[in-house]
Motif scaffolding. Structure first.
Motif, PDB file in Angstrom:
ATOM      1  N   LYS A 110      29.950  49.780  80.875  1.00 16.46           N
ATOM      2  CA  LYS A 110      31.011  48.802  80.647  1.00 16.46           C
ATOM      3  C   LYS A 110      32.278  49.496  80.130  1.00 16.46           C
ATOM      4  CE  LYS A 110      31.753  44.317  78.449  1.00 16.46           C
ATOM      5  NZ  LYS A 110      31.197  43.280  77.603  1.00 16.46           N
ATOM      6  N   LYS A 111      32.112  50.457  79.211  1.00 15.37           N
ATOM      7  CA  LYS A 111      33.267  51.207  78.689  1.00 15.37           C
ATOM      8  C   LYS A 111      34.015  51.912  79.821  1.00 15.37           C
ATOM      9  CE  LYS A 111      31.421  52.701  74.288  1.00 15.37           C
ATOM     10  NZ  LYS A 111      31.107  53.883  73.484  1.00 15.37           N
ATOM     11  N   ALA A 112      33.245  52.550  80.705  1.00 16.25           N
ATOM     12  CA  ALA A 112      33.853  53.288  81.820  1.00 16.25           C
ATOM     13  C   ALA A 112      34.571  52.338  82.781  1.00 16.25           C
ATOM     14  CB  ALA A 112      32.789  54.090  82.564  1.00 16.25           C
ATOM     15  N   LEU A 142      36.059  60.220  83.128  1.00 24.27           N
ATOM     16  CA  LEU A 142      35.007  61.094  83.631  1.00 24.27           C
ATOM     17  C   LEU A 142      33.652  60.463  83.342  1.00 24.27           C
ATOM     18  CD1 LEU A 142      34.030  63.850  84.751  1.00 24.27           C
ATOM     19  CD2 LEU A 142      34.154  64.711  82.407  1.00 24.27           C
ATOM     20  N   VAL A 143      32.846  60.318  84.398  1.00 22.31           N
ATOM     21  CA  VAL A 143      31.500  59.776  84.247  1.00 22.31           C
ATOM     22  C   VAL A 143      30.521  60.895  84.567  1.00 22.31           C
ATOM     23  CG1 VAL A 143      29.838  58.062  85.077  1.00 22.31           C
ATOM     24  CG2 VAL A 143      32.264  57.463  84.906  1.00 22.31           C
ATOM     25  N   GLY A 195      20.189  58.611  89.218  1.00 17.69           N
ATOM     26  CA  GLY A 195      19.588  57.304  88.959  1.00 17.69           C
ATOM     27  C   GLY A 195      20.065  56.619  87.690  1.00 17.69           C
ATOM     28  N   SER A 196      21.142  57.117  87.122  1.00 14.17           N
ATOM     29  CA  SER A 196      21.606  56.561  85.847  1.00 14.17           C
ATOM     30  C   SER A 196      22.675  55.478  86.006  1.00 14.17           C
ATOM     31  CB  SER A 196      22.142  57.682  84.956  1.00 14.17           C
ATOM     32  OG  SER A 196      23.219  58.323  85.610  1.00 14.17           O
ATOM     33  N   ARG A 199      26.913  52.461  90.470  1.00 20.17           N
ATOM     34  CA  ARG A 199      27.150  51.123  89.917  1.00 20.17           C
ATOM     35  C   ARG A 199      28.474  51.096  89.153  1.00 20.17           C
ATOM     36  NH1 ARG A 199      24.097  46.405  87.271  1.00 20.17           N
ATOM     37  NH2 ARG A 199      22.737  46.766  89.011  1.00 20.17           N
ATOM     38  N   VAL A 200      28.706  52.120  88.339  1.00 20.92           N
ATOM     39  CA  VAL A 200      29.955  52.193  87.573  1.00 20.92           C
ATOM     40  C   VAL A 200      31.152  52.225  88.523  1.00 20.92           C
ATOM     41  CG1 VAL A 200      31.366  53.673  86.058  1.00 20.92           C
ATOM     42  CG2 VAL A 200      28.970  53.247  85.505  1.00 20.92           C
ATOM     43  N   LEU A 201      31.070  53.056  89.539  1.00 20.74           N
ATOM     44  CA  LEU A 201      32.189  53.164  90.478  1.00 20.74           C
ATOM     45  C   LEU A 201      32.436  51.864  91.238  1.00 20.74           C
ATOM     46  CD1 LEU A 201      31.548  56.770  91.808  1.00 20.74           C
ATOM     47  CD2 LEU A 201      33.374  56.024  90.289  1.00 20.74           C
ATOM     48  N   THR A 202      31.376  51.232  91.698  1.00 24.80           N
ATOM     49  CA  THR A 202      31.556  49.985  92.448  1.00 24.80           C
ATOM     50  C   THR A 202      32.092  48.874  91.545  1.00 24.80           C
ATOM     51  OG1 THR A 202      29.212  49.451  92.184  1.00 24.80           O
ATOM     52  CG2 THR A 202      29.849  50.496  94.232  1.00 24.80           C
TER      53      THR A 202
END
Length: 181
Positions: free
Chosen positions: A17-19, A28-29, A34-35, A39-42
């Motif tokens: 959520k922060k990212a 930077l992620v 599998g982490s 999902r973060v990018l989408t």
């Protein structure tokens, strides 16, 4: 719980959520397999669109593999529940080719240009050497390809090579480069 434009952030853990919510500058992620990086990018793309920080035609998502690009495109389309043809998803190479295809005239290419890989480049140089009777035992096609790549990387194109007395190998380079180009 069904995802909608009001609760989409609830589907993320705290770090994700922060990212996603970070809209100021780069983010930077770093995470293992599998982490949830995809999902973060989408969700980041979804968030940018929902928050009206970007229009669909301003989205450029670059991945390392075609599979990852396809997965991301599919996920974003599913999240938005609409076509996403105005967004660009792909690998560095596929997106670069797409840009070149759109603007080929600006870089002096013909519309039917092709992109060849290293193996094809070596075959082409070997064919040129055979046709021009250039001995490839002394200097290999790989040598000539490396010299041509080095010249191109320095911005020295065949029409910029000085016309002067060259050693035989330098004349061969110029001849191969001209035909290769």
């Amino acid at each position: 719980m069904d995802l909608n434009y009001n609760n989409y952030l609830d589907f993320l853990n705290i770090e994700q959520k922060k990212a996603v919510e970070n809209l100021e500058g780069a983010c930077l992620v770093l995470a293992g397999a599998g982490s949830g990086k995809t999902r973060v990018l989408t969700y980041k793309i979804l968030h940018l669109l929902i928050q009206k920080k970007a229009f669909p035609n301003q989205i450029l998502a670059v991945t390392f593999t075609n599979k990852a690009a396809s997965e991301m495109k599919s996920r974003v389309s599913s999240l938005l529940q609409q076509p996403i043809e105005k967004m660009w998803f792909g690998t560095f190479h596929s997106l670069s080719a797409k840009i070149l295809r759109s603007h080929y005239k600006l870089v002096g290419l013909k519309s039917n240009f092709i992109i060849i890989d290293t193996e094809d480049q070596l075959k082409l140089i070997k064919q040129i050497c055979e046709r021009e009777n250039i001995n490839i035992k002394e200097k290999t096609p790989k040598y000539y390809l490396n010299v041509i790549n080095d010249l191109k990387n320095k911005g020295i194109f065949v029409n910029k090579l000085r016309s002067q007395k060259f050693k035989k190998s330098e004349n061969d380079i110029k001849k191969i480069y001209k035909i290769y180009q």
